[in-house]
Write a protein that holds these residues in place. Structure first.
Motif, mmCIF file in Angstrom:
data_model
loop_
_atom_site.group_PDB
_atom_site.id
_atom_site.type_symbol
_atom_site.label_atom_id
_atom_site.label_comp_id
_atom_site.label_asym_id
_atom_site.label_seq_id
_atom_site.Cartn_x
_atom_site.Cartn_y
_atom_site.Cartn_z
ATOM 1 N N THR A 127 0.828 -1.208 0.000
ATOM 2 C CA THR A 127 0.000 0.000 0.000
ATOM 3 C C THR A 127 0.862 1.257 0.000
ATOM 4 N N VAL A 128 1.904 1.266 0.813
ATOM 5 C CA VAL A 128 2.778 2.430 0.893
ATOM 6 C C VAL A 128 3.462 2.667 -0.453
ATOM 7 N N VAL A 129 3.932 1.605 -1.080
ATOM 8 C CA VAL A 129 4.599 1.723 -2.383
ATOM 9 C C VAL A 129 3.620 2.247 -3.430
ATOM 10 N N ALA A 130 2.410 1.719 -3.449
ATOM 11 C CA ALA A 130 1.405 2.138 -4.426
ATOM 12 C C ALA A 130 1.081 3.616 -4.272
ATOM 13 N N TYR A 131 0.842 4.047 -3.047
ATOM 14 C CA TYR A 131 0.520 5.459 -2.805
ATOM 15 C C TYR A 131 1.733 6.351 -3.083
ATOM 16 N N ALA A 132 2.907 5.931 -2.654
ATOM 17 C CA ALA A 132 4.111 6.749 -2.858
ATOM 18 C C ALA A 132 4.395 6.930 -4.345
ATOM 19 N N LEU A 133 4.297 5.857 -5.121
ATOM 20 C CA LEU A 133 4.542 5.956 -6.557
ATOM 21 C C LEU A 133 3.518 6.878 -7.210
ATOM 22 N N ALA A 134 2.270 6.767 -6.818
ATOM 23 C CA ALA A 134 1.223 7.631 -7.376
ATOM 24 C C ALA A 134 1.484 9.097 -7.044
ATOM 25 N N VAL A 135 1.878 9.380 -5.816
ATOM 26 C CA VAL A 135 2.173 10.764 -5.426
ATOM 27 C C VAL A 135 3.355 11.293 -6.224
ATOM 28 N N VAL A 136 4.411 10.507 -6.332
ATOM 29 C CA VAL A 136 5.596 10.942 -7.081
ATOM 30 C C VAL A 136 5.244 11.211 -8.541
ATOM 31 N N LEU A 137 4.479 10.326 -9.165
ATOM 32 C CA LEU A 137 4.092 10.525 -10.567
ATOM 33 C C LEU A 137 3.239 11.774 -10.740
ATOM 34 N N ASN A 138 2.307 11.988 -9.836
ATOM 35 C CA ASN A 138 1.460 13.182 -9.933
ATOM 36 C C ASN A 138 2.267 14.460 -9.710
ATOM 37 N N LEU A 139 3.172 14.450 -8.753
ATOM 38 C CA LEU A 139 4.020 15.626 -8.529
ATOM 39 C C LEU A 139 4.945 15.864 -9.720
ATOM 40 N N PHE A 140 5.421 14.785 -10.331
ATOM 41 C CA PHE A 140 6.309 14.918 -11.475
ATOM 42 C C PHE A 140 5.582 15.549 -12.665
ATOM 43 N N ILE A 141 4.372 15.099 -12.958
ATOM 44 C CA ILE A 141 3.643 15.680 -14.083
ATOM 45 C C ILE A 141 3.228 17.122 -13.766
ATOM 46 N N LEU A 142 2.956 17.413 -12.516
ATOM 47 C CA LEU A 142 2.678 18.794 -12.111
ATOM 48 C C LEU A 142 3.914 19.662 -12.355
ATOM 49 N N PHE A 143 5.088 19.166 -11.990
ATOM 50 C CA PHE A 143 6.342 19.874 -12.225
ATOM 51 C C PHE A 143 6.561 20.113 -13.719
ATOM 52 N N ILE A 144 6.342 19.089 -14.536
ATOM 53 C CA ILE A 144 6.513 19.233 -15.985
ATOM 54 C C ILE A 144 5.559 20.301 -16.512
ATOM 55 N N GLY A 145 4.325 20.290 -16.040
ATOM 56 C CA GLY A 145 3.363 21.293 -16.477
ATOM 57 C C GLY A 145 3.796 22.693 -16.117
ATOM 58 N N VAL A 146 4.249 22.883 -14.907
ATOM 59 C CA VAL A 146 4.702 24.208 -14.471
ATOM 60 C C VAL A 146 5.926 24.633 -15.284
ATOM 61 N N ARG A 147 6.797 23.690 -15.588
ATOM 62 C CA ARG A 147 7.975 24.024 -16.405
ATOM 63 C C ARG A 147 7.553 24.488 -17.797
ATOM 64 N N PHE A 148 6.556 23.816 -18.390
ATOM 65 C CA PHE A 148 6.069 24.249 -19.698
ATOM 66 C C PHE A 148 5.421 25.628 -19.627
ATOM 67 N N LEU A 149 4.842 25.966 -18.507
ATOM 68 C CA LEU A 149 4.254 27.294 -18.350
ATOM 69 C C LEU A 149 5.323 28.370 -18.150
ATOM 70 N N LEU A 150 6.379 28.065 -17.408
ATOM 71 C CA LEU A 150 7.393 29.059 -17.067
ATOM 72 C C LEU A 150 8.575 29.094 -18.033
ATOM 73 N N GLN A 151 8.957 27.932 -18.555
ATOM 74 C CA GLN A 151 10.101 27.826 -19.468
ATOM 75 C C GLN A 151 9.710 26.961 -20.665
ATOM 76 N N PRO A 152 8.775 27.417 -21.479
ATOM 77 C CA PRO A 152 8.215 26.556 -22.517
ATOM 78 C C PRO A 152 9.221 26.025 -23.531
ATOM 79 N N TYR A 153 10.193 26.827 -23.944
ATOM 80 C CA TYR A 153 11.127 26.370 -24.973
ATOM 81 C C TYR A 153 12.112 25.338 -24.425
ATOM 82 N N ALA A 154 12.578 25.545 -23.217
ATOM 83 C CA ALA A 154 13.456 24.553 -22.583
ATOM 84 C C ALA A 154 12.685 23.256 -22.333
#
Length: 120
Positions: free
Chosen positions: A2-29
């Protein structure tokens, strides 16, 4: 598990959130990191950023308020995005290493996450 499942899901969601923010702030990079460098059409890059950031926020909200089963279905559906990204990078002359090593690999990890969440 359960801990692994939740931790992986949180990490993946935070990672895609980070990618989205990067595209908003530094779109060309961010576009270069995606595998298809861009020198114009900033609006479309920001659209991708908003889409990705939204996926991250929705995923975190589902995990927090609806539970593992709802998050598993979300992950299963969201896996279509990196699978599509794989095809897009290949169709537009991007490197196969980026298409498969980043986008396809991400889809596989997201599907693994879905499987772990379904098992919770």
């Amino acid at each position: 598990m359960t801990v692994v499942a939740y931790a992986l899901a949180v990490v993946l969601n935070l990672f895609i959130l980070f990618i989205g923010v990067r595209f908003l702030l530094q779109p060309y990079a961010a576009a270069a990191g995606y595998g298809i460098p861009a020198t114009q059409d900033r609006a479309y890059l920001e659209i991708k950023g908003l889409r990705d950031a939204t996926f991250g926020v929705v995923g975190l909200a589902l995990l927090a308020f609806a539970g593992a089963h709802a998050e598993a279905w979300f992950m299963l559906a969201v896996a279509l995005a990196p699978l599509g990204d794989t095809v897009i990078v290949l169709r537009h002359g991007g490197r196969k290493a980026v298409a498969f090593g980043i986008h396809f690999a991400t889809a596989v990890v997201v599907l693994i996450s879905a499987g772990l969440l379904f098992a919770v």
